[in-house]
Design a protein around this motif. Structure first.
Motif, short mmCIF file in Angstrom:
data_model
loop_
_atom_site.label_atom_id
_atom_site.label_comp_id
_atom_site.label_asym_id
_atom_site.label_seq_id
_atom_site.Cartn_x
_atom_site.Cartn_y
_atom_site.Cartn_z
N ARG A 71 0.77 -1.26 0.04
CA ARG A 71 0.00 -0.22 0.10
C ARG A 71 0.86 1.21 0.14
O ARG A 71 0.52 2.32 -0.63
N PHE A 72 1.92 1.16 0.72
CA PHE A 72 2.83 2.31 0.73
C PHE A 72 4.22 1.93 0.56
O PHE A 72 5.25 1.99 1.36
N PRO A 73 4.60 1.91 -0.85
CA PRO A 73 6.03 1.24 -1.24
C PRO A 73 6.98 2.25 -0.95
O PRO A 73 8.14 1.84 -0.79
N THR A 74 6.88 3.50 -0.83
CA THR A 74 7.90 4.60 -0.65
C THR A 74 7.40 5.62 0.39
O THR A 74 6.17 5.47 0.74
N ALA A 75 8.16 6.06 1.22
CA ALA A 75 7.78 6.91 2.23
C ALA A 75 7.84 8.24 1.78
O ALA A 75 8.30 8.74 0.69
N PRO A 76 6.94 9.43 2.18
CA PRO A 76 6.71 10.43 1.82
C PRO A 76 7.71 11.29 2.09
O PRO A 76 8.61 11.05 3.18
N PRO A 77 8.02 12.18 1.47
CA PRO A 77 9.15 13.11 1.73
C PRO A 77 9.02 13.98 3.19
O PRO A 77 7.84 14.24 3.37
N LEU A 103 19.33 -0.22 -6.76
CA LEU A 103 17.88 -0.31 -6.75
C LEU A 103 17.42 0.95 -5.98
O LEU A 103 17.94 1.13 -5.03
N GLY A 104 16.32 1.21 -6.11
CA GLY A 104 15.74 2.49 -5.73
C GLY A 104 14.54 1.63 -4.47
O GLY A 104 14.43 0.74 -4.35
N GLU A 105 14.14 2.73 -3.64
CA GLU A 105 13.33 2.41 -2.49
C GLU A 105 12.19 1.54 -2.96
O GLU A 105 11.75 0.51 -2.41
N GLY A 106 11.65 2.16 -4.14
CA GLY A 106 10.28 1.27 -4.45
C GLY A 106 10.35 -0.01 -4.86
O GLY A 106 9.85 -0.99 -4.16
N PRO A 107 11.54 -0.32 -6.00
CA PRO A 107 11.85 -2.01 -6.07
C PRO A 107 12.09 -2.73 -5.05
O PRO A 107 11.76 -3.85 -4.97
N LEU A 108 12.79 -2.02 -4.00
CA LEU A 108 13.46 -2.83 -3.12
C LEU A 108 12.33 -3.30 -2.01
O LEU A 108 12.04 -4.33 -1.41
N MET A 109 11.44 -2.05 -1.63
CA MET A 109 10.35 -2.45 -0.91
C MET A 109 9.32 -3.56 -1.55
O MET A 109 8.64 -4.10 -0.67
N HIS A 110 9.17 -3.32 -2.77
CA HIS A 110 8.20 -4.49 -3.44
C HIS A 110 9.06 -5.72 -3.36
O HIS A 110 8.17 -6.83 -3.16
N ALA A 111 10.04 -5.93 -3.48
CA ALA A 111 10.75 -7.09 -3.41
C ALA A 111 10.57 -7.69 -1.64
O ALA A 111 10.32 -8.91 -1.75
N LEU A 112 10.84 -6.84 -0.86
CA LEU A 112 10.58 -7.27 0.38
C LEU A 112 9.24 -7.84 0.61
O LEU A 112 9.04 -8.83 1.31
N ALA A 113 8.04 -6.89 0.29
CA ALA A 113 6.89 -7.53 0.16
C ALA A 113 6.65 -8.98 -0.44
O ALA A 113 5.91 -9.65 0.20
N LEU A 114 7.13 -8.94 -1.37
CA LEU A 114 6.72 -10.32 -2.30
C LEU A 114 7.50 -11.66 -1.47
O LEU A 114 6.73 -12.61 -1.30
N GLY A 115 8.50 -11.26 -0.95
CA GLY A 115 9.20 -12.25 -0.08
C GLY A 115 8.49 -12.36 0.98
O GLY A 115 8.34 -13.72 1.80
N LEU A 116 7.89 -11.46 1.75
CA LEU A 116 7.13 -11.85 3.02
C LEU A 116 5.91 -12.76 2.87
O LEU A 116 5.48 -13.34 3.51
#
Length: 270
Positions: free
Chosen positions: A120-126, A245-258
């Motif tokens: 739902r929130f793959p990247t943090a707001p600035p 890799l940027g924050e978005g791809p890394l966080m999506h990779a984390l979510a998939l692994g979870l």
């Protein structure tokens, strides 16, 4: 142990190490279910001790590489550790009382909840330009400067929850800690990922020592050296992935692994 099993553990450690270092996790959320599968009769306390020992190896190796890069906020990591260590010890006590099936299902539910939040929130707001809080300024080895403010009081309770749940589940806290650091503590992702590794190393060392003092070693701990070899071999690759890799791809990779790990862990509980 057969040679084929030894090589498999090293290979699994390599994959876990590359993936977990890149996303800022210690790898416990992958190692704990692996140990649950390999040791179907082991108590949760023995699983979490072995898992956190592997996390200690991963996060220590990652910190040894990241600190010279200048992107570790050491003072913030120490602040987090002062909160995480006592809370983690309390969480570790909970593993003694949990039946194995309850432990596995609860672990799976925790991972699914984390994955849903990250999707739902793959990247943090600035962060706001003039945020109040503990002012931090980090300049890395390449001269890039990062300025941010940490709301200390607002961060304390989430850190307590992160540490207690992580110790209970036998994970290092990265899957929970990175979102807390970027969303609540307002630390830039480039600093949050390597900083959580140092915090995880400090926290894992304390909880492992506590668990071993209670006699919670055993058969699962014998897998850790081979997994650790694979993790150490993968450490440079994990850092390369984190930088490219940027924050978005890394966080999506984390979510998939979870999600994948949660599904396999829940299936094994029945």
């Amino acid at each position: 142990m057969l040679v084929s099993q030894m090589l498999l553990l090293v290979a699994l450690g390599f994959g876990i190490g590359a993936y977990s270092v890149s996303i800022g996790a210690g790898g416990g959320f992958l190692i704990a279910p692996l140990l649950l599968i390999r040791h179907p009769d082991a108590d949760p306390a023995f699983i979490t001790t072995a898992s956190l020992t592997a996390v200690l190896i991963t996060s220590t190796a990652a910190s040894a590489v990241a600190i010279p890069e200048g992107r570790v906020d050491i003072r913030a990591a120490l602040f987090m550790a002062t909160i995480a260590i006592p809370a983690g010890i309390v969480g570790a006590l909970g593993t003694v009382a949990l039946p194995r099936e309850v432990f596995a299902i609860g672990f799976a539910v925790l991972l699914i909840a984390l994955a849903a939040y990250i999707i739902r929130f793959p990247t943090a707001p600035p962060p706001p330009v003039a945020a109040a809080g503990w002012r931090r300024r980090i300049v890395d080895r390449d001269g890039a400067a990062f300025e941010y403010h940490i709301p200390v009081r607002r961060s304390a309770l989430p850190l307590v929850g992160m540490a207690s749940l992580s110790a209970l589940a036998g994970i290092g806290g990265g899957p929970i800690g990175v979102p807390i650091m970027t969303r609540i503590m307002r630390i830039p992702h480039a600093i949050a990922v390597p900083t959580i590794q140092l915090n995880t190393a400090l926290y894992s060392a304390a909880v492992v020592a506590f668990q071993i003092s209670l006699g919670h070693a055993g058969e699962p701990l014998r897998d850790v050296p081979l997994l650790g070899v694979g993790v150490l071999l993968a450490n440079p690759l994990g850092h390369r992935l984190r930088r490219t890799l940027g924050e978005g791809p890394l966080m999506h990779a984390l979510a998939l692994g979870l999600i994948l790990v949660a599904a396999r862990t829940a299936w094994g509980a029945f």
